[in-house]
Write a protein that holds these residues in place. Structure first.
Motif, mmCIF file in Angstrom:
data_model
loop_
_atom_site.group_PDB
_atom_site.id
_atom_site.type_symbol
_atom_site.label_atom_id
_atom_site.label_comp_id
_atom_site.label_asym_id
_atom_site.label_seq_id
_atom_site.Cartn_x
_atom_site.Cartn_y
_atom_site.Cartn_z
ATOM 1 N N ILE A 121 0.690 -1.358 -0.115
ATOM 2 C CA ILE A 121 -0.102 0.090 -0.031
ATOM 3 C C ILE A 121 0.676 1.312 0.077
ATOM 4 O O ILE A 121 0.389 2.384 -0.128
ATOM 5 C CB ILE A 121 -0.970 -0.018 1.310
ATOM 6 N N ASP A 122 2.073 1.244 0.307
ATOM 7 C CA ASP A 122 3.055 2.223 0.310
ATOM 8 C C ASP A 122 3.309 2.902 -1.113
ATOM 9 O O ASP A 122 4.107 1.697 -1.748
ATOM 10 C CB ASP A 122 4.188 2.088 1.160
ATOM 11 N N PRO A 123 3.236 4.015 -1.681
ATOM 12 C CA PRO A 123 3.565 4.242 -3.026
ATOM 13 C C PRO A 123 5.120 4.276 -3.200
ATOM 14 O O PRO A 123 5.419 4.113 -4.248
ATOM 15 C CB PRO A 123 2.835 5.680 -3.255
ATOM 16 N N ASP A 124 5.756 4.299 -2.377
ATOM 17 C CA ASP A 124 7.278 3.939 -2.563
ATOM 18 C C ASP A 124 7.631 2.775 -2.836
ATOM 19 O O ASP A 124 8.610 2.636 -3.295
ATOM 20 C CB ASP A 124 8.186 4.557 -1.109
ATOM 21 N N ASP A 125 6.622 1.851 -2.678
ATOM 22 C CA ASP A 125 7.074 0.514 -2.933
ATOM 23 C C ASP A 125 6.628 0.069 -4.191
ATOM 24 O O ASP A 125 6.934 -1.043 -4.928
ATOM 25 C CB ASP A 125 6.525 -0.470 -2.174
ATOM 26 N N PHE A 126 5.832 0.846 -5.042
ATOM 27 C CA PHE A 126 5.243 0.661 -6.286
ATOM 28 C C PHE A 126 6.444 -0.028 -7.248
ATOM 29 O O PHE A 126 6.257 -0.714 -7.960
ATOM 30 C CB PHE A 126 4.605 1.614 -6.960
ATOM 31 N N ASP A 127 7.476 0.932 -7.283
ATOM 32 C CA ASP A 127 8.473 0.712 -8.247
ATOM 33 C C ASP A 127 9.195 -0.734 -7.964
ATOM 34 O O ASP A 127 9.893 -1.123 -8.993
ATOM 35 C CB ASP A 127 9.456 1.705 -8.239
ATOM 36 N N GLU A 128 9.134 -1.339 -6.888
ATOM 37 C CA GLU A 128 9.814 -2.745 -6.561
ATOM 38 C C GLU A 128 8.846 -3.818 -6.372
ATOM 39 O O GLU A 128 9.231 -4.840 -6.932
ATOM 40 C CB GLU A 128 10.319 -2.647 -5.139
ATOM 41 N N TYR A 129 7.419 -3.421 -6.243
ATOM 42 C CA TYR A 129 6.602 -4.520 -6.068
ATOM 43 C C TYR A 129 5.230 -4.504 -6.745
ATOM 44 O O TYR A 129 4.393 -5.522 -6.522
ATOM 45 C CB TYR A 129 6.339 -4.459 -4.499
ATOM 46 N N ASN A 130 5.198 -3.813 -7.774
ATOM 47 C CA ASN A 130 4.042 -3.892 -8.831
ATOM 48 C C ASN A 130 4.144 -2.955 -9.822
ATOM 49 O O ASN A 130 3.318 -2.142 -10.032
ATOM 50 C CB ASN A 130 2.648 -3.464 -7.931
ATOM 51 N N ILE A 131 5.216 -3.242 -10.518
ATOM 52 C CA ILE A 131 5.587 -2.475 -11.492
ATOM 53 C C ILE A 131 5.868 -2.970 -13.143
ATOM 54 O O ILE A 131 6.350 -4.246 -12.787
ATOM 55 C CB ILE A 131 6.866 -1.471 -11.254
ATOM 56 N N VAL A 132 5.659 -2.460 -13.932
ATOM 57 C CA VAL A 132 6.177 -3.032 -15.361
ATOM 58 C C VAL A 132 6.905 -1.896 -15.905
ATOM 59 O O VAL A 132 6.424 -0.634 -15.983
ATOM 60 C CB VAL A 132 4.982 -3.333 -16.395
ATOM 61 N N ILE A 133 8.177 -2.306 -16.546
ATOM 62 C CA ILE A 133 9.022 -1.286 -17.187
ATOM 63 C C ILE A 133 9.294 -1.754 -18.602
ATOM 64 O O ILE A 133 9.849 -3.024 -18.884
ATOM 65 C CB ILE A 133 10.279 -1.057 -16.566
ATOM 66 N N ILE A 134 8.949 -1.052 -19.619
ATOM 67 C CA ILE A 134 9.103 -1.600 -21.051
ATOM 68 C C ILE A 134 10.214 -0.577 -21.719
ATOM 69 O O ILE A 134 9.977 0.663 -21.762
ATOM 70 C CB ILE A 134 7.606 -1.190 -21.710
ATOM 71 N N TYR A 143 10.326 -6.447 -21.362
ATOM 72 C CA TYR A 143 9.318 -6.275 -20.626
ATOM 73 C C TYR A 143 10.122 -6.724 -19.071
ATOM 74 O O TYR A 143 10.399 -7.839 -18.793
ATOM 75 C CB TYR A 143 8.129 -7.031 -20.710
ATOM 76 N N PHE A 144 10.185 -5.681 -18.217
ATOM 77 C CA PHE A 144 10.524 -6.243 -16.960
ATOM 78 C C PHE A 144 9.292 -6.075 -15.937
ATOM 79 O O PHE A 144 8.724 -5.004 -15.765
ATOM 80 C CB PHE A 144 11.760 -5.258 -16.407
ATOM 81 N N PHE A 145 8.874 -7.202 -15.155
ATOM 82 C CA PHE A 145 8.007 -7.318 -14.442
ATOM 83 C C PHE A 145 8.526 -7.497 -13.031
ATOM 84 O O PHE A 145 9.011 -8.365 -12.747
ATOM 85 C CB PHE A 145 6.946 -8.444 -14.740
ATOM 86 N N ASN A 146 8.149 -6.527 -12.081
ATOM 87 C CA ASN A 146 8.444 -6.732 -10.635
ATOM 88 C C ASN A 146 7.256 -6.722 -9.653
ATOM 89 O O ASN A 146 6.542 -5.519 -9.563
ATOM 90 C CB ASN A 146 9.554 -5.891 -10.029
ATOM 91 N N PHE A 147 6.902 -7.729 -9.098
ATOM 92 C CA PHE A 147 5.533 -7.508 -8.319
ATOM 93 C C PHE A 147 5.773 -8.380 -7.107
ATOM 94 O O PHE A 147 6.266 -9.655 -7.062
ATOM 95 C CB PHE A 147 4.496 -7.839 -9.291
ATOM 96 N N ARG A 148 4.904 -7.971 -6.122
ATOM 97 C CA ARG A 148 4.823 -8.923 -4.673
ATOM 98 C C ARG A 148 3.489 -8.877 -4.171
ATOM 99 O O ARG A 148 2.747 -7.787 -4.508
ATOM 100 C CB ARG A 148 5.876 -8.350 -3.890
ATOM 101 N N ARG A 149 2.993 -10.056 -3.593
ATOM 102 C CA ARG A 149 1.794 -10.137 -3.042
ATOM 103 C C ARG A 149 1.915 -10.765 -1.827
ATOM 104 O O ARG A 149 2.767 -11.571 -1.539
ATOM 105 C CB ARG A 149 0.771 -10.853 -3.887
#
Length: 264
Positions: A121-134, A143-149
């Motif tokens: 829920i912390d926006p500072d974590d979006f780039d590590e835990y719920n992001i796609v970089i094309i 395509y780089f996918f980085n996500f955590r649940r």
């Protein structure tokens, strides 16, 4: 006869003088009495000492209870409170499933499964835990996918169970599609029906020691539908390279929506 008349006359005269004298005495006495009434009152004497209090009387019998009063009118409704953040809101970015099979550290076979629903829920974590970089590299698109649940709450303070993926794919969905690298990191507790448990706190990489070839099926990504990524996965890990101390089979599915940072 003359002497008798003279004596009678004298007696009458003496009697009259007595009456006059008595009348004068009476008038004098009345004057004294009236004079004494006009004399000023004397000073008040010292108050006497109060007498001792009397003993308290017996308590009277209790009276009957009065009749209940009428009910008051209902008060006005209070203002509505602010809406809370529900778990559904924190699970809106999709989920991961995990299926495990193998042998526990006490050599008892086991199977376990779980659904990891909650994104950080912390926006500072979006780039590590719920992001796609094309990234465009010449004719290739990376395509780089980085996500955590998380398993039971939306961040790591209140739960230690999570699954984290780092997946790099070139030319996804094309004939030249190639999965360049995979890092699967997780912390998961396995609880048996006998109320015994063990922890798996491991990181597995594609091509890593003791890790079989990782297979991916139904791998799709749609940037026009909320960066929707789906796939199924499966691999196995040798006994020496996982927390169970025995061979471990890992599989599951991914069905998530990823965020993409707006570049300036």
């Amino acid at each position: 006869m003359r002497c008798t008349a003279t004596f009678s006359f004298l007696n009458s005269k003496l009697l009259g003088m007595k009456l006059i004298k008595l009348f004068g005495i009476a008038v004098l006495a009345l004057g004294v009495t009236m004079t004494s009434c006009s004399i000023e009152d004397g000073k008040d004497g010292v108050d006497g000492i109060d007498g001792a209090d009397g003993k308290d009387g017996l308590n009277g019998a209790d009276g009957q209870d009065g009749a209940d009063g009428q009910d008051g009118e209902p008060g006005q409704n209070g203002a509505d409170g602010l809406d809370g953040v529900g778990l559904e809101e924190l699970a809106k970015y999709g989920f991961l499933t995990l299926e495990l099979s193998g042998t526990r550290p006490d050599n008892i076979p086991f199977e376990d499964s779980a659904i990891y629903r909650y994104s950080p829920i912390d926006p500072d974590d979006f780039d590590e835990y719920n992001i796609v970089i094309i990234t465009q590299n010449g004719n290739d698109t990376q395509y780089f996918f980085n996500f955590r649940r998380f398993l039971s709450s939306p961040e790591g303070t209140y739960t230690i169970n999570y699954i984290d993926w780092e997946l790099t794919v070139v030319n996804l969905g094309e004939e030249t599609e190639n999965i360049e690298s995979v890092v699967f990191d997780f912390k998961h507790g396995v609880v048996g029906d006998d109320y015994k448990y063990f922890m798996l706190d491991d990181t597995y990489e594609s091509g890593g020691v003791g890790v079989s070839e990782m297979t991916f099926t139904d791998l799709t990504f749609d940037p026009n539908a909320g960066n929707h990524l789906t796939f199924s996965y499966a691999f196995s890990v040798a006994a020496a390279n996982n927390g169970s101390g025995n061979d471990l089979n890992v599989s599951g599915t991914v069905d998530i929506n990823l965020l993409e940072l707006i570049q300036p």
